[in-house]
Write a protein that holds these residues in place. Structure first.
Motif, short mmCIF file in Angstrom:
data_model
loop_
_atom_site.label_atom_id
_atom_site.label_comp_id
_atom_site.label_asym_id
_atom_site.label_seq_id
_atom_site.Cartn_x
_atom_site.Cartn_y
_atom_site.Cartn_z
N HIS A 152 0.84 -1.21 0.00
CA HIS A 152 0.00 0.00 0.00
C HIS A 152 0.87 1.25 0.00
N PRO A 153 1.78 1.39 -0.94
CA PRO A 153 2.68 2.55 -0.92
C PRO A 153 1.93 3.86 -1.14
N GLY A 154 2.15 4.79 -0.24
CA GLY A 154 1.57 6.12 -0.39
C GLY A 154 0.07 6.20 -0.24
N GLN A 155 -0.57 5.17 0.24
CA GLN A 155 -2.04 5.16 0.34
C GLN A 155 -2.46 5.69 1.72
N THR A 156 -2.52 6.98 1.83
CA THR A 156 -2.80 7.60 3.13
C THR A 156 -4.19 7.27 3.65
N TRP A 157 -5.13 6.98 2.74
CA TRP A 157 -6.51 6.70 3.19
C TRP A 157 -6.57 5.50 4.13
N ILE A 158 -5.62 4.59 4.01
CA ILE A 158 -5.68 3.37 4.81
C ILE A 158 -5.44 3.64 6.30
N TRP A 159 -4.82 4.82 6.60
CA TRP A 159 -4.54 5.19 7.98
C TRP A 159 -5.58 6.14 8.55
N GLN A 160 -6.57 6.49 7.76
CA GLN A 160 -7.62 7.39 8.21
C GLN A 160 -8.79 6.60 8.80
N PRO A 161 -9.68 7.24 9.54
CA PRO A 161 -10.85 6.52 10.06
C PRO A 161 -11.62 5.85 8.93
N GLY A 162 -11.92 4.59 9.10
CA GLY A 162 -12.60 3.83 8.06
C GLY A 162 -11.67 3.15 7.09
N GLY A 163 -10.38 3.51 7.11
CA GLY A 163 -9.42 2.88 6.20
C GLY A 163 -9.00 1.48 6.64
N LEU A 164 -9.24 1.16 7.91
CA LEU A 164 -9.03 -0.17 8.51
C LEU A 164 -7.58 -0.49 8.86
N GLY A 165 -6.60 0.22 8.32
CA GLY A 165 -5.22 -0.12 8.66
C GLY A 165 -4.92 -1.56 8.35
N VAL A 166 -4.33 -2.27 9.31
CA VAL A 166 -3.93 -3.67 9.08
C VAL A 166 -5.12 -4.58 8.82
N PHE A 167 -6.31 -4.14 9.16
CA PHE A 167 -7.49 -4.96 8.86
C PHE A 167 -7.84 -4.95 7.38
N ASP A 168 -7.24 -4.05 6.59
CA ASP A 168 -7.48 -4.11 5.16
C ASP A 168 -7.00 -5.45 4.59
N PRO A 169 -5.77 -5.91 4.89
CA PRO A 169 -5.42 -7.29 4.53
C PRO A 169 -6.00 -8.31 5.50
N GLY A 170 -6.08 -7.95 6.79
CA GLY A 170 -6.57 -8.91 7.77
C GLY A 170 -7.97 -9.40 7.50
N ILE A 171 -8.80 -8.55 6.89
CA ILE A 171 -10.17 -8.97 6.59
C ILE A 171 -10.18 -10.07 5.54
N ASN A 172 -9.10 -10.16 4.74
CA ASN A 172 -8.99 -11.28 3.80
C ASN A 172 -8.91 -12.60 4.55
N ALA A 173 -8.10 -12.61 5.60
CA ALA A 173 -7.99 -13.82 6.42
C ALA A 173 -9.32 -14.16 7.07
#
Length: 308
Positions: A152-173
């Motif tokens: 996720h290079p440079g994808q600042t949205w992933i660290w914002q509220p609703g972006g899920l952070g590590v749950f973005d890949p974790g939700i795949n699991a």
């Protein structure tokens, strides 16, 4: 068979890397347009926004929403109101509650709403589900660790509220877990590690169970700089079953029983074409609910700042 004319909305890394090739390889589907503020494809109609696409674009039947989750609900509602079928990249939205009105809107309009979980379409997931159905399970452990700077290079949205952070890949699991387990599972405890400068976690440890008390643990980490791991390990009375490579390989006590190349997104679009033929919906929110429960139950710890 009539081609399903699809527009991709949001043309970032995942759309370029996965969606374009998958549509091209799917019988009955064709890429008709792109809506993105920052990117386009040669020889395809391009529009800055979904509103411009819907009002001025070529004839389309469906949209595939690859935008950050924070804006997908409004985009999906606009597309459904315009009579289009809608595919939602994962996660399907920014909150669980915002999906119910979309489900109802899709039903009223007789249009497809497809909340996708691409990891469920990894080639070894169904063989694993079938194998586990005949076994007694004693424990499950998930190790899902990857380098956010690579994926996720440079994808600042992933660290914002609703972006899920590590749950973005974790939700795949969690999408794999909720598919292969014979009974529903739920979160009982969680510890979430938030960088001091971010609004979403960079790591998470989860404890889950089913109604029988089956012990399930999960480790998610975005700070992995060595070998990446996307593994689900299940101890059973028939041996240790390991799903590795994000669901591409299944082995029991080290013996590989199922392995195949990645075709997840191709299978997603095959399913989308199938659903759109009748206007049927496919919206399973169980992985998303587990993430929401982890945020609700999770103990929060502050860790070092994240610098991309």
């Amino acid at each position: 068979m009539t081609e399903l004319r699809i527009a991709i909305v949001g043309f970032g890394k995942i759309a370029r890397d996965q969606h374009v090739a998958a549509i091209a390889a799917t019988p009955g589907a064709t890429l008709a347009a792109i809506a993105s503020r920052n990117a386009s494809l040669p020889d395809l109609p391009h529009f800055a926004t979904i509103e411009e696409l819907l009002s001025k674009g070529p004839p389309i039947d469906a949209v595939s929403l690859c935008t950050p989750p924070q804006v997908r609900r409004a985009q999906a509602a606009s597309a459904l109101a315009a009579g289009k079928h809608v595919m939602l990249e994962k996660p399907p939205g920014v909150s669980v509650s915002e999906l119910d009105p979309l489900i109802a809107q899709a039903e009223r309009s007789k249009r497809t709403l497809f909340a996708t979980w691409h990891s469920r379409y990894a080639p070894a997931v169904e063989p694993a589900r079938e194998w586990l159905a005949a076994r007694r399970i004693s424990s499950v452990h998930i190790s899902w660790k990857e380098d956010v700077r690579v994926w996720h290079p440079g994808q600042t949205w992933i660290w914002q509220p609703g972006g899920l952070g590590v749950f973005d890949p974790g939700i795949n699991a969690l999408s794999i877990l909720t598919r292969i387990m014979p009974r529903p599972v739920f979160v009982t405890a969680a510890t979430l590690s938030f960088p001091s400068n971010c609004e979403a976690p960079i790591a998470a440890d989860l404890t889950l169970a089913d109604a029988t008390g089956l012990p399930i643990t999960a480790e998610f980490d975005f700070r992995q700089t060595g070998p990446q791991s996307w593994d689900v390990i299940v101890e059973t009375d028939g041996g240790r079953m390991t799903l590795s490579g994000g669901g591409r390989r299944m082995a029991v006590d080290g013996k590989v029983l199922s392995e195949a190349p990645d075709a997840e997104y191709r299978e997603l679009y095959h399913r989308f074409v199938e659903l759109a033929a009748t206007g049927a919906a496919d919206v399973d929110l169980s992985p998303f609910r587990l993430v929401a429960d982890a945020f609700m139950l999770g103990k929060r710890t502050i860790v070092e700042p994240f610098v991309d």
